[in-house]
Write an enzyme that holds these catalytic residues in place. Structure first.
Site, PDB file in Angstrom:
ATOM      1  N   LYS A  65      39.291 -55.809 -82.347  1.00 28.92           N
ATOM      2  CA  LYS A  65      38.160 -56.210 -81.493  1.00 28.92           C
ATOM      3  C   LYS A  65      37.173 -56.907 -82.433  1.00 28.92           C
ATOM      4  O   LYS A  65      36.135 -56.356 -82.824  1.00 28.92           O
ATOM      5  CB  LYS A  65      37.560 -54.979 -80.789  1.00 28.92           C
ATOM      6  CG  LYS A  65      36.657 -55.341 -79.628  1.00 28.92           C
ATOM      7  CD  LYS A  65      36.339 -54.115 -78.781  1.00 28.92           C
ATOM      8  CE  LYS A  65      35.133 -54.332 -77.901  1.00 28.92           C
ATOM      9  NZ  LYS A  65      35.228 -55.418 -76.914  1.00 28.92           N
TER      10      LYS A  65
HETATM   11  N1  PMP Z   1      39.788 -57.375 -73.310  1.00 27.42           N
HETATM   12  C1  PMP Z   1      38.660 -57.792 -73.918  1.00 27.42           C
HETATM   13  C2  PMP Z   1      38.619 -59.185 -74.464  1.00 27.42           C
HETATM   14  C3  PMP Z   1      37.560 -56.944 -74.045  1.00 27.42           C
HETATM   15  O1  PMP Z   1      36.437 -57.367 -74.652  1.00 27.42           O
HETATM   16  C4  PMP Z   1      37.635 -55.650 -73.507  1.00 27.42           C
HETATM   17  C5  PMP Z   1      36.459 -54.727 -73.630  1.00 27.42           C
HETATM   18  N2  PMP Z   1      36.492 -54.047 -74.855  1.00 27.42           N
HETATM   19  C6  PMP Z   1      38.808 -55.250 -72.869  1.00 27.42           C
HETATM   20  C7  PMP Z   1      39.876 -56.143 -72.779  1.00 27.42           C
HETATM   21  C8  PMP Z   1      38.950 -53.880 -72.275  1.00 27.42           C
HETATM   22  O2  PMP Z   1      38.965 -52.908 -73.282  1.00 27.42           O
HETATM   23  P1  PMP Z   1      38.389 -51.449 -73.053  1.00 27.42           P
HETATM   24  O3  PMP Z   1      38.967 -50.971 -71.776  1.00 27.42           O
HETATM   25  O4  PMP Z   1      38.920 -50.690 -74.213  1.00 27.42           O
HETATM   26  O5  PMP Z   1      36.914 -51.538 -73.007  1.00 27.42           O
END
Ligand code: PMP
Length: 300
Positions: free
Chosen positions: A158
């Site tokens: 991330k």
């Molecule tokens: N894809 C992207 C590009 C994101 O920024 C997020 C948010 N973190 C997600 C998917 C979903 O991830 P999560 O459910 O872990 O928040």
């Protein structure tokens, strides 16, 4: 909508082990993370005083840093404790929490071996990514940018840099009146929205793309477990954009987006339906449980 600038708010921010006044949490402009995107972050939510899936977020943060070649100088227990501490210090029970780790200013060149790694954690009230539009269903436009091949970018991290095309895509479709952008991957397969994963209901089953070049979201995995509990079949597979017209329901899943119905993708229209409603309600109930109850509720 009036925006309160993020650098001019009351509250406390946790920075490298200390809580400091919000307005003092400033960085020097010659910081590696700013120039070369050597930064990774998390987005978490607290409900009724509990941070949902805190350890999973913390583990992903640490792993995101390692993928970029750095080690955050706090272990998972310390990061978990700091997230809870910043929430309490700001007197909040329901909030969005943003940890960010970045390379400092000791060296400002592509090579950054001498930089120190910093960690900050802030939290603020953020009811839902899509605000009051959410329950009617959001409208997605097709993104002009694609999710890259995993050998082109560190797609399992991330990493701040990966959001550059997200912002560019979202801006492009916002000018056309959409709420968010649906991104395809480099092969032309359906990938995800700019900050959330996507699910389609087709013939009573849940279909979602294989996360091989974008985040396998914590919410995505939670929704899949909730569907399993409800005996709704879940199929992870390649989804081509032409197939989206066969879907009877579509929704997004992410920490900030939670479970959000989609009512339009480009020219296609959808109605928020029974499966979306069930999973949205199950998700809302789950996130408000304490962590032990969450583990029990999701146990197979
Ligand atoms: N894809 C992207 C590009 C994101 O920024 C997020 C948010 N973190 C997600 C998917 C979903 O991830 P999560 O459910 O872990 O928040």
């Amino acid at each position: 909508m009036t925006l309160v600038p993020f650098d001019d708010r009351d509250g406390l921010i946790w920075w490298d082990g200390e809580l400091i006044p919000w307005r003092d949490a400033k960085l020097h402009v010659l910081t590696h993370g700013l120039h070369y995107a050597s930064a990774v972050f998390e987005g978490e939510r607290a409900y009724a005083g509990h941070i949902f899936k805190l350890r999973e977020h913390t583990d992903r943060l640490i792993e995101s840093g390692r993928i970029l070649g750095f080690e955050i100088p706090f272990d998972a227990d310390a990061i978990d404790a700091a997230c809870t501490r910043v929430l309490e210090a700001n007197g909040m029970t329901d909030a969005y929490i943003r940890p960010l780790a970045w390379r400092g200013s000791e060296q400002l060149s592509v090579s950054a071996q001498a930089t120190r790694i910093h960690l900050m954690i802030a939290c603020w009230a953020w009811p839902n990514l899509f605000g009051s539009d959410r329950m009617k269903g959001v409208r997605l436009g097709m993104a002009p940018w694609k999710r890259p091949h995993p050998e082109t970018a560190p797609t399992r991290s991330k990493a701040a840099g990966l959001y550059m095309t997200g912002t560019m895509s979202k801006h492009e479709v916002e000018t056309q009146g959409f709420n968010d952008a649906l991104m395809l991957d480099w092969r032309g397969y359906v990938a995800e929205a700019t900050g959330a994963n996507i699910f389609f209901v087709m013939d009573g089953a849940l279909h979602t793309p294989i996360p091989d070049c974008f985040l396998d979201g914590i919410t995505r995995r939670t929704v899949m477990a909730l569907a399993h509990k409800r005996q709704i079949p879940v199929i992870e597979r390649v989804i081509m954009p032409e197939e989206m017209s066969k879907a009877t329901e579509v929704f997004l899943a992410g920490t900030a987006a939670e479970v959000t119905p989609v009512r339009q993708i480009g020219e296609l229209s959808f109605e928020p339906g029974a499966i979306t409603h069930t999973l949205l309600t199950d998700y809302e109930a789950l996130v408000r449980m304490n962590p032990d109850a969450v583990r029990l509720a999701l146990a197979a």
